[in-house]
Structure formats: structure tokens, C-alpha cells
Design a protein around this motif. Structure first.
Motif, PDB file in Angstrom:
ATOM      1  N   GLY A  57     -45.484  31.066  49.380  1.00  0.00           N
ATOM      2  CA  GLY A  57     -46.468  30.902  48.288  1.00  0.00           C
ATOM      3  C   GLY A  57     -45.832  30.009  46.994  1.00  0.00           C
ATOM      4  N   VAL A  58     -44.546  29.530  47.253  1.00  0.00           N
ATOM      5  CA  VAL A  58     -43.976  28.723  46.074  1.00  0.00           C
ATOM      6  C   VAL A  58     -43.937  27.279  46.556  1.00  0.00           C
ATOM      7  N   VAL A 113     -50.756  26.586  24.805  1.00  0.00           N
ATOM      8  CA  VAL A 113     -51.311  26.250  26.167  1.00  0.00           C
ATOM      9  C   VAL A 113     -51.008  27.377  27.042  1.00  0.00           C
ATOM     10  N   LYS A 114     -52.351  28.004  27.662  1.00  0.00           N
ATOM     11  CA  LYS A 114     -52.328  29.271  28.596  1.00  0.00           C
ATOM     12  C   LYS A 114     -51.695  29.051  29.767  1.00  0.00           C
ATOM     13  N   ILE A 115     -50.550  29.157  30.064  1.00  0.00           N
ATOM     14  CA  ILE A 115     -49.867  29.124  31.295  1.00  0.00           C
ATOM     15  C   ILE A 115     -50.429  30.000  32.542  1.00  0.00           C
ATOM     16  N   GLN A 116     -50.700  29.526  33.547  1.00  0.00           N
ATOM     17  CA  GLN A 116     -51.039  30.671  34.800  1.00  0.00           C
ATOM     18  C   GLN A 116     -50.163  30.898  35.514  1.00  0.00           C
ATOM     19  N   GLY A 117     -48.693  30.265  35.597  1.00  0.00           N
ATOM     20  CA  GLY A 117     -48.072  30.476  36.602  1.00  0.00           C
ATOM     21  C   GLY A 117     -47.087  29.157  36.972  1.00  0.00           C
ATOM     22  N   ILE A 118     -46.148  29.266  37.727  1.00  0.00           N
ATOM     23  CA  ILE A 118     -45.357  27.928  37.950  1.00  0.00           C
ATOM     24  C   ILE A 118     -46.071  27.333  39.112  1.00  0.00           C
ATOM     25  N   ASN A 119     -46.343  25.982  38.939  1.00  0.00           N
ATOM     26  CA  ASN A 119     -47.253  25.153  39.870  1.00  0.00           C
ATOM     27  C   ASN A 119     -46.205  24.907  41.030  1.00  0.00           C
TER      28      ASN A 119
END
Length: 137
Positions: free
Chosen positions: A46-47, A2-8
Motif C-alpha cells: 500500500g506504500v 495544510v492538512k496532511i492525510q498521509g504519505i503519498n
């Protein structure tokens, strides 16, 4: 793979939603996005943080497997102000402030003992710093 884009988002179990919400708003500058009966969604720089209230919760044993801590990036310029705020709010500082791993760091606990870190460095700086330390030893 899976290509992770960042922490959701990060979900944190807390014993009291109201006091924890206030803590995260006062210390991290988090803003309320949604508030339910037993949960609150916050935006902290932003988190996305989700606090979930667990009645009769027991603190985790530090020797248990699970998340050790989570860290937020703070600028070098703002770091002394962040440490001052922790002290003014009587937040339990568990380590620091010290220079470590290519940046300044301070660790502290939220109201339920979840450890949080403010760190000024980057992953690249930390790896460079640790590589140099390994070459010396």
C-alpha cells in the motif's frame, strides 16, 4: 496550515533500475504499477515507491543532511520470517534484529546503501517506551 492525510509516495534514487526493482520486489514483495525507461513505480504493502535511475550516481555521505532511513511496519508474527528472508537473500543488516522503542526492529541497506527498517511497534508504543526511559535516567 495544510492538512496532511498521509504519505503519498517515496521516491528513491538508484544506480541500476533493474537490480533495484528486483531487490524491492524480492524483499518487500513490491508489485510493479508502471515501468518507464528510467523509473519504476511499485506498490509495497500500500506504500507507493518510485525508483528513479541516476547514471553515475555517487552514494550519499552519512554525515550529509537528508533522509536517514524509512521504515515499514511488519507484524510481530511475520518479523522472524522477514529477518530470515534478509539473511537468505544476503542483504546487509546494519542493526538488529533487536527489541527497541516498543517493538522489534531490523535495519538493512538496499543495493545503493539506502537504509530501510522493519519495525513491529507503533508510534504510541515508541513514545511510551521512550518516556519510561527518560523517567529512569
Amino acid at each position: 496550515m495544510v492538512k496532511i492525510q498521509g504519505i503519498n509516495h517515496i521516491t528513491i534514487r538508484v544506480s541500476n533500475i533493474e537490480s533495484s526493482k528486483t531487490f524491492y520486489m524480492n524483499i518487500l514483495g513490491a508489485k510493479i504499477v508502471h515501468k518507464g525507461n528510467t523509473d519504476v513505480y511499485l506498490d509495497a504493502g500500500g506504500v507507493w515507491l518510485c525508483l528513479i535511475e541516476i547514471k553515475d550516481a555517487k552514494p550519499m555521505d552519512k554525515n550529509q543532511v537528508g533522509v536517514d532511513h524509512f521504515a515499514f511496519t511488519v507484524s510481530e508474527e511475520h518479523f522472524p520470517k522477514a529477518v530470515q528472508l534478509l539473511r537468505e537473500q544476503n542483504v546487509e543488516i546494519t542493526r538488529g534484529p533487536i527489541q527497541r522503542g516498543g517493538g522489534n526492529t531490523v535495519s538493512f541497506n538496499d543495493l545503493d546503501g539506502n537504509e530501510i527498517e522493519f519495525f513491529t511497534g507503533s508510534l504510541q508504543e515508541r513514545m511510551k517506551n521512550w518516556k519510561q526511559a527518560m523517567e529512569v535516567s
